[in-house]
Design a protein around this motif. Sequence first.
Motif, PDB file in Angstrom:
ATOM      1  N   ILE A  57       0.808  -1.221   0.000  1.00 51.58           N
ATOM      2  CA  ILE A  57       0.000   0.000   0.000  1.00 51.58           C
ATOM      3  C   ILE A  57       0.840   1.269   0.000  1.00 51.58           C
ATOM      4  O   ILE A  57       0.336   2.353  -0.312  1.00 51.58           O
ATOM      5  N   GLN A  58       2.134   1.176   0.333  1.00 54.91           N
ATOM      6  CA  GLN A  58       2.997   2.355   0.365  1.00 54.91           C
ATOM      7  C   GLN A  58       3.963   2.418  -0.817  1.00 54.91           C
ATOM      8  O   GLN A  58       4.819   3.293  -0.879  1.00 54.91           O
ATOM      9  N   LEU A  59       3.831   1.484  -1.751  1.00 57.46           N
ATOM     10  CA  LEU A  59       4.747   1.424  -2.884  1.00 57.46           C
ATOM     11  C   LEU A  59       4.635   2.665  -3.758  1.00 57.46           C
ATOM     12  O   LEU A  59       3.534   3.106  -4.094  1.00 57.46           O
ATOM     13  N   LYS A  60       5.801   3.242  -4.119  1.00 53.86           N
ATOM     14  CA  LYS A  60       5.836   4.471  -4.917  1.00 53.86           C
ATOM     15  C   LYS A  60       6.394   4.253  -6.322  1.00 53.86           C
ATOM     16  O   LYS A  60       5.886   4.830  -7.290  1.00 53.86           O
ATOM     17  N   ALA A  61       7.445   3.461  -6.433  1.00 52.92           N
ATOM     18  CA  ALA A  61       8.083   3.296  -7.746  1.00 52.92           C
ATOM     19  C   ALA A  61       8.835   1.979  -7.815  1.00 52.92           C
ATOM     20  O   ALA A  61       9.228   1.407  -6.790  1.00 52.92           O
ATOM     21  N   ILE A  62       9.030   1.503  -9.061  1.00 51.07           N
ATOM     22  CA  ILE A  62       9.784   0.280  -9.323  1.00 51.07           C
ATOM     23  C   ILE A  62      10.896   0.597 -10.311  1.00 51.07           C
ATOM     24  O   ILE A  62      10.635   1.115 -11.399  1.00 51.07           O
ATOM     25  N   ALA A  63      12.133   0.300  -9.933  1.00 50.80           N
ATOM     26  CA  ALA A  63      13.278   0.493 -10.825  1.00 50.80           C
ATOM     27  C   ALA A  63      13.511  -0.782 -11.621  1.00 50.80           C
ATOM     28  O   ALA A  63      13.446  -1.889 -11.076  1.00 50.80           O
ATOM     29  N   MET A  64      13.791  -0.634 -12.900  1.00 48.35           N
ATOM     30  CA  MET A  64      14.000  -1.799 -13.765  1.00 48.35           C
ATOM     31  C   MET A  64      14.843  -1.419 -14.970  1.00 48.35           C
ATOM     32  O   MET A  64      15.068  -0.226 -15.238  1.00 48.35           O
ATOM     33  N   ASP A  65      15.317  -2.449 -15.686  1.00 49.85           N
ATOM     34  CA  ASP A  65      15.994  -2.154 -16.945  1.00 49.85           C
ATOM     35  C   ASP A  65      14.928  -1.870 -18.003  1.00 49.85           C
ATOM     36  O   ASP A  65      13.732  -1.899 -17.714  1.00 49.85           O
ATOM     37  N   MET A  66      15.347  -1.603 -19.215  1.00 52.89           N
ATOM     38  CA  MET A  66      14.394  -1.225 -20.258  1.00 52.89           C
ATOM     39  C   MET A  66      13.754  -2.467 -20.859  1.00 52.89           C
ATOM     40  O   MET A  66      13.798  -2.719 -22.055  1.00 52.89           O
ATOM     41  N   ASN A  67      13.130  -3.250 -19.967  1.00 55.00           N
ATOM     42  CA  ASN A  67      12.455  -4.482 -20.357  1.00 55.00           C
ATOM     43  C   ASN A  67      10.980  -4.166 -20.602  1.00 55.00           C
ATOM     44  O   ASN A  67      10.243  -3.806 -19.681  1.00 55.00           O
ATOM     45  N   ALA A  68      10.545  -4.310 -21.839  1.00 52.63           N
ATOM     46  CA  ALA A  68       9.173  -3.953 -22.199  1.00 52.63           C
ATOM     47  C   ALA A  68       8.148  -4.783 -21.445  1.00 52.63           C
ATOM     48  O   ALA A  68       7.075  -4.302 -21.082  1.00 52.63           O
ATOM     49  N   ALA A  69       8.478  -6.062 -21.167  1.00 54.99           N
ATOM     50  CA  ALA A  69       7.537  -6.944 -20.466  1.00 54.99           C
ATOM     51  C   ALA A  69       7.307  -6.472 -19.044  1.00 54.99           C
ATOM     52  O   ALA A  69       6.163  -6.366 -18.579  1.00 54.99           O
ATOM     53  N   TYR A  70       8.392  -6.158 -18.321  1.00 55.22           N
ATOM     54  CA  TYR A  70       8.258  -5.697 -16.942  1.00 55.22           C
ATOM     55  C   TYR A  70       7.473  -4.389 -16.885  1.00 55.22           C
ATOM     56  O   TYR A  70       6.585  -4.216 -16.047  1.00 55.22           O
ATOM     57  N   ALA A  71       7.840  -3.458 -17.759  1.00 53.65           N
ATOM     58  CA  ALA A  71       7.179  -2.154 -17.748  1.00 53.65           C
ATOM     59  C   ALA A  71       5.705  -2.276 -18.097  1.00 53.65           C
ATOM     60  O   ALA A  71       4.844  -1.644 -17.464  1.00 53.65           O
ATOM     61  N   SER A  72       5.382  -3.111 -19.079  1.00 52.71           N
ATOM     62  CA  SER A  72       4.001  -3.268 -19.517  1.00 52.71           C
ATOM     63  C   SER A  72       3.121  -3.849 -18.418  1.00 52.71           C
ATOM     64  O   SER A  72       2.031  -3.340 -18.141  1.00 52.71           O
ATOM     65  N   ILE A  73       3.582  -4.909 -17.767  1.00 52.57           N
ATOM     66  CA  ILE A  73       2.770  -5.564 -16.744  1.00 52.57           C
ATOM     67  C   ILE A  73       2.631  -4.690 -15.515  1.00 52.57           C
ATOM     68  O   ILE A  73       1.594  -4.690 -14.836  1.00 52.57           O
ATOM     69  N   THR A  74       3.663  -3.897 -15.205  1.00 58.85           N
ATOM     70  CA  THR A  74       3.584  -2.983 -14.069  1.00 58.85           C
ATOM     71  C   THR A  74       2.563  -1.892 -14.321  1.00 58.85           C
ATOM     72  O   THR A  74       1.722  -1.588 -13.452  1.00 58.85           O
TER      73      THR A  74
END
Length: 401
Positions: free
Chosen positions: A202-219
């Motif tokens: 409930i307190q999550l603000k941001a997720i750091a990741m590489d430029m992976n389209a799958a991770y970004a899309s699902i997030t």
Amino acid sequence: MPASLLYHSNQIENIQVKNVEYFSDKIVFEVLYQPIKPLCPCCLHDKNSLKGSKIRTLRMAPLGIKAAFLSVEIHRLKCLNCETVWWPPLPFANPKKRVTLSFETYVINLMRFSTIEHVARFLGVSWGTIKGIHKAYLKNEYKNPSLETLQYIGVDEFSIRKGHKYMTIFINLETGEIIHAVEGKSMESVTPFILELKEKAIQLKAIAMDMNAAYASITKKHLPKIDVVFDRFHVVALLNTAIDEIRRDQQSKCNAVGLKVIKGMRFLLLSNYENLNPKKQDSLECLLEVNKPIATAHAMKEQIRLFWAKGSVQEGTKFLACWIMGAIESGINELQKTGRTFLRHWKDLVNYFKHPISNGKTEGINNKIKTMKRQAYGFRDIDYFKLRLYNLHKTRYSFLR
């Protein structure tokens, strides 16, 4: 005295010591277990009679340099009220194990700074015994991870074995703890945990990741209010890949006419200019003077490093827009492709100024994982491997040589 010694060294009580045998490498305590008012497990009546006995031999924590064993005589009891017959459980040992709880605690403490093989050799027991104790402890320790206080997490993948077998890990960027690990790196693999984050973090603000389209899309699909921050290291790595492609293309053209001016320059092109010594800086400048495409690409690489030094979202957005325009107008295919990629993900890039986080800790953890795998000569039990990952932030032996 022996009963007091057993209590203070191994927390064993309610026993009567019948005999102690001393050997060159071990000590054996022969005892009778005498539970205080054992209650019938069926009717809770406290009146019973004896119905036979048995001996259990248990390994205890060492006494000095000697191994210690407990030979426990246990009486089977019969309830005088409902006639239920049962064996009273030993409070100092698990019913299906041949070691005491104090021995398990001793093993767990040793595993904080050593490997299974070394602990097994030191205690003179099997590899499987140590692994079983450690796995049971880790399973209990990490069975219900807390996600409510998470604010920033990172996600990355690493190879677990040859043949394109990967595992994805999620890291608490504030503590460096691995909070989740799953086999694979596809959208299907990470979706269940993303949905769990949606419900519990409930307190999550941001997720750091590489430029992976799958991770970004699902997030973005399941966590629309959570910002995606593309990691600086991977952004620069993407541009370095483009520069290397330009270098190879120019090298081919030079080879065709017998020139070797670019040969051996890869390291100089991909290094930060200020980190090169004066001699190498001179060599690089000579190359940039005679090859315009490489000079343009190198200048663009050095410029993008200034992006993360900007002070606000507005400044970062303005700088990025200018850089993307320059890349597209350069006329160099590789730079144009990189510029269009940055344009598609510009928001995820400028989110850095809202949440100045990176996957730096993730990369450091990946190095510890490699060390752990190398010292263990690989892991056949994938569940145990995951549990070891969750405990990695408490492990110290990975730094030993």
